[in-house]
Write a protein that holds these residues in place. Structure first.
Motif, PDB file in Angstrom:
ATOM      1  N   LYS A 159      -9.132   9.545  -6.618  1.00 19.49           N
ATOM      2  CA  LYS A 159      -8.712   9.234  -5.246  1.00 19.49           C
ATOM      3  C   LYS A 159      -9.709   9.794  -4.234  1.00 19.49           C
ATOM      4  CE  LYS A 159      -4.618   9.630  -2.278  1.00 19.49           C
ATOM      5  NZ  LYS A 159      -5.118  10.423  -1.144  1.00 19.49           N
ATOM      6  N   ASP A 200     -11.814   7.488  -1.612  1.00 20.79           N
ATOM      7  CA  ASP A 200     -11.772   7.662  -0.157  1.00 20.79           C
ATOM      8  C   ASP A 200     -13.175   7.870   0.419  1.00 20.79           C
ATOM      9  OD1 ASP A 200      -9.101   7.289  -0.452  1.00 20.79           O
ATOM     10  OD2 ASP A 200      -8.538   9.398  -0.201  1.00 20.79           O
ATOM     11  N   TYR A 229       0.839  -1.204   0.000  1.00 17.59           N
ATOM     12  CA  TYR A 229       0.000   0.000   0.000  1.00 17.59           C
ATOM     13  C   TYR A 229       0.875   1.255   0.000  1.00 17.59           C
ATOM     14  CZ  TYR A 229      -3.691   3.219   1.639  1.00 17.59           C
ATOM     15  OH  TYR A 229      -4.575   4.254   1.769  1.00 17.59           O
ATOM     16  N   LYS A 230       1.909   1.203   0.838  1.00 21.29           N
ATOM     17  CA  LYS A 230       2.834   2.338   0.934  1.00 21.29           C
ATOM     18  C   LYS A 230       3.560   2.525  -0.411  1.00 21.29           C
ATOM     19  CE  LYS A 230       6.743   3.857   3.819  1.00 21.29           C
ATOM     20  NZ  LYS A 230       7.938   3.453   3.061  1.00 21.29           N
ATOM     21  N   TYR A 262      -6.356  10.904 -11.673  1.00 19.85           N
ATOM     22  CA  TYR A 262      -6.056  10.250 -10.395  1.00 19.85           C
ATOM     23  C   TYR A 262      -6.576  11.050  -9.201  1.00 19.85           C
ATOM     24  CZ  TYR A 262      -3.384   8.604  -6.374  1.00 19.85           C
ATOM     25  OH  TYR A 262      -3.026   8.147  -5.131  1.00 19.85           O
ATOM     26  N   GLU A 263      -6.419  12.378  -9.243  1.00 22.97           N
ATOM     27  CA  GLU A 263      -6.795  13.173  -8.060  1.00 22.97           C
ATOM     28  C   GLU A 263      -8.292  13.127  -7.741  1.00 22.97           C
ATOM     29  OE1 GLU A 263      -4.661  16.893  -8.308  1.00 22.97           O
ATOM     30  OE2 GLU A 263      -2.884  15.929  -7.418  1.00 22.97           O
ATOM     31  N   ASN A 280       1.191   4.054  -3.040  1.00 24.24           N
ATOM     32  CA  ASN A 280       0.981   5.493  -2.876  1.00 24.24           C
ATOM     33  C   ASN A 280       2.198   6.291  -3.342  1.00 24.24           C
ATOM     34  OD1 ASN A 280      -1.643   5.273  -1.992  1.00 24.24           O
ATOM     35  ND2 ASN A 280      -1.044   5.061   0.151  1.00 24.24           N
ATOM     36  N   GLU A 281       3.383   5.760  -3.066  1.00 21.57           N
ATOM     37  CA  GLU A 281       4.617   6.438  -3.544  1.00 21.57           C
ATOM     38  C   GLU A 281       4.621   6.461  -5.072  1.00 21.57           C
ATOM     39  OE1 GLU A 281       7.379   4.862   0.172  1.00 21.57           O
ATOM     40  OE2 GLU A 281       7.897   4.212  -1.884  1.00 21.57           O
ATOM     41  N   TYR A 304       2.100   6.400  -7.103  1.00 23.55           N
ATOM     42  CA  TYR A 304       1.095   7.347  -7.631  1.00 23.55           C
ATOM     43  C   TYR A 304       1.587   8.786  -7.528  1.00 23.55           C
ATOM     44  CZ  TYR A 304      -1.978   3.285  -7.345  1.00 23.55           C
ATOM     45  OH  TYR A 304      -2.515   2.039  -7.489  1.00 23.55           O
ATOM     46  N   GLU A 305       2.221   9.109  -6.399  1.00 22.62           N
ATOM     47  CA  GLU A 305       2.727  10.480  -6.227  1.00 22.62           C
ATOM     48  C   GLU A 305       3.794  10.773  -7.283  1.00 22.62           C
ATOM     49  OE1 GLU A 305       1.188  12.638  -4.376  1.00 22.62           O
ATOM     50  OE2 GLU A 305      -0.111  11.021  -3.687  1.00 22.62           O
TER      51      GLU A 305
END
Ligand code: CA
Length: 370
Positions: A334, A338, A309-310, A330-331, A313-314, A316-317
């Motif tokens: 996301k 959520d 998961y971590k 993506y923004e 997320n990295e 995607y950033e």
């Protein structure tokens, strides 16, 4: 019976038919399209979606709009369906958009990205959450009009020859895996490989790869992975609800009569629902058969899930920072994800938790009585 009233009714029917028939004949052109699927015929669930669309479209147009379906490799190799539709080699294609992450990782959001949406949430995002508008704008640059056409639901994590107990066990693992999951797992030392469905079994048997993911019990059983790998892990955190898509060459779409467009779109939505329903019926007995044959079920540990998961997320950033198209979709995606997770955690989550616990307790109950 009053013969007169019968005749009266019959003649009204005939007259209406006589007026309507020529009108249809004038406005309904014969249209013949070739559909390139990315999938083999043996995948009756996924490949079958294109056949269902073809059948429905023909029936609704009195056979005037014909779509002939070709399996992956018959006229177009499975991974080249997007280009074939874009270039007009074929009018229409059925595929999984994450096959094309090599062109742009943004494609994957149309299908599934790691730790993304489940099947219902993906459909919600596409139909009423703004997803379809965003994806159509993206696909237009590829000269494609896209429509959702199927979802498998959450997939299994795949077949492993050895147990994976810790994050460190992932290091150096050679695994067949599709989409952006390969990029994410690479951060944890996995050597990800893209291998077409038919070639996975021999690779796993020979030990060329240590693990392979495909779909779920129903499809995996047919490919026989249980004979060459003992451990069946879950879930595919990279495919919580992967969507299949129908691609139509935009010029062909624009030239289609409006009623044919509506019929094709409705047929794709039907196939979309049909596929998920089929998987939900076929997977449970297949899983029982696999377990009965000696397959060992294993959940990925929380530590492994959290590390992935971590890493996701990295990834995607990093991708959003260098790819404006990805960032644009993506923004809002996301934000949608959520909010959905928050909502699903309340009524759906509690309902599922309780029912699953009750089912497990009922399974244990007969053993207790002994
Ligand atoms: Ca898969």
């Amino acid at each position: 019976m009053e013969r007169r009233s019968f005749l009266k009714k019959a003649s009204v029917g005939l007259a209406a038919g006589a007026i309507a028939a020529p009108a249809i004949a004038q406005t309904a052109p014969t249209v013949k399209w070739r559909l390139a699927s990315s999938f083999p015929k043996s995948l009756d669930t996924i490949y079958g979606a294109a056949e269902l669309v073809s059948k429905r479209v023909a029936a609704a147009t009195n056979g005037k709009f014909q779509i002939q379906v070709f399996a992956g490799g018959e006229i177009v190799p499975g991974f080249q369906v997007l280009d074939a539709v874009k270039d007009g080699t074929v009018e229409i294609g059925h595929s999984a958009s994450y096959y094309f992450v090599g062109k742009d990782p943004t494609f994957a959001i149309d299908c599934a990205i790691p730790f993304g949406l489940n099947s219902r949430q993906q459909t919600a995002w596409m139909m009423h959450g703004g997803g379809l508008e965003l994806m159509r704008e993206f696909f237009k640059e590829y000269n494609i009009y896209n429509m959702p056409c199927g979802n498998t639901g959450a997939q299994m994590g795949g077949w492993f020859r050895k147990e994976i107990n810790t994050v460190a066990d992932l290091k150096g693992l050679k695994m067949r895996i599709a989409g952006l999951a390969g990029n994410v797992l690479a951060k944890l030392g996995v050597i990800a490989q893209q291998i077409p469905g038919g070639d996975i079994y021999p690779a796993l048997e020979k030990g060329t790869i240590d693990a392979a993911e495909w779909v779920g019990p129903y499809d995996d059983e047919k490919l026989g992975f249980n004979k060459v790998a003992k451990y069946y892990y879950y879930p595919a955190w990279w495919e919580g609800g992967p969507q299949l898509s129908m691609y139509v060459n935009h010029k062909q779409w624009d030239s289609l009569p409006k009623d044919y467009q509506a019929i094709l779109e409705a047929a794709c939505w039907e196939a979309h629902v049909d596929m998920q329903a089929k998987y939900d019926v076929k997977n449970p007995p297949a899983l029982k058969r696999l377990i009965g044959g000696g397959t060992q079920l294993r959940p990925f540990s929380n530590a492994i899930m959290a590390a992935c998961y971590k890493a996701a997320n990295e990834f995607y950033e990093e991708t959003a920072a260098k790819n404006a198209k990805f960032k644009k979709i993506y923004e809002p995606w996301k934000k949608f994800r959520d909010e959905e997770i928050q909502w699903f955690s309340i009524a759906e989550g509690r309902f599922d938790d309780f029912m699953q616990a009750a089912a497990r307790a009922a399974q244990r109950a007969p053993a207790k009585k002994k």
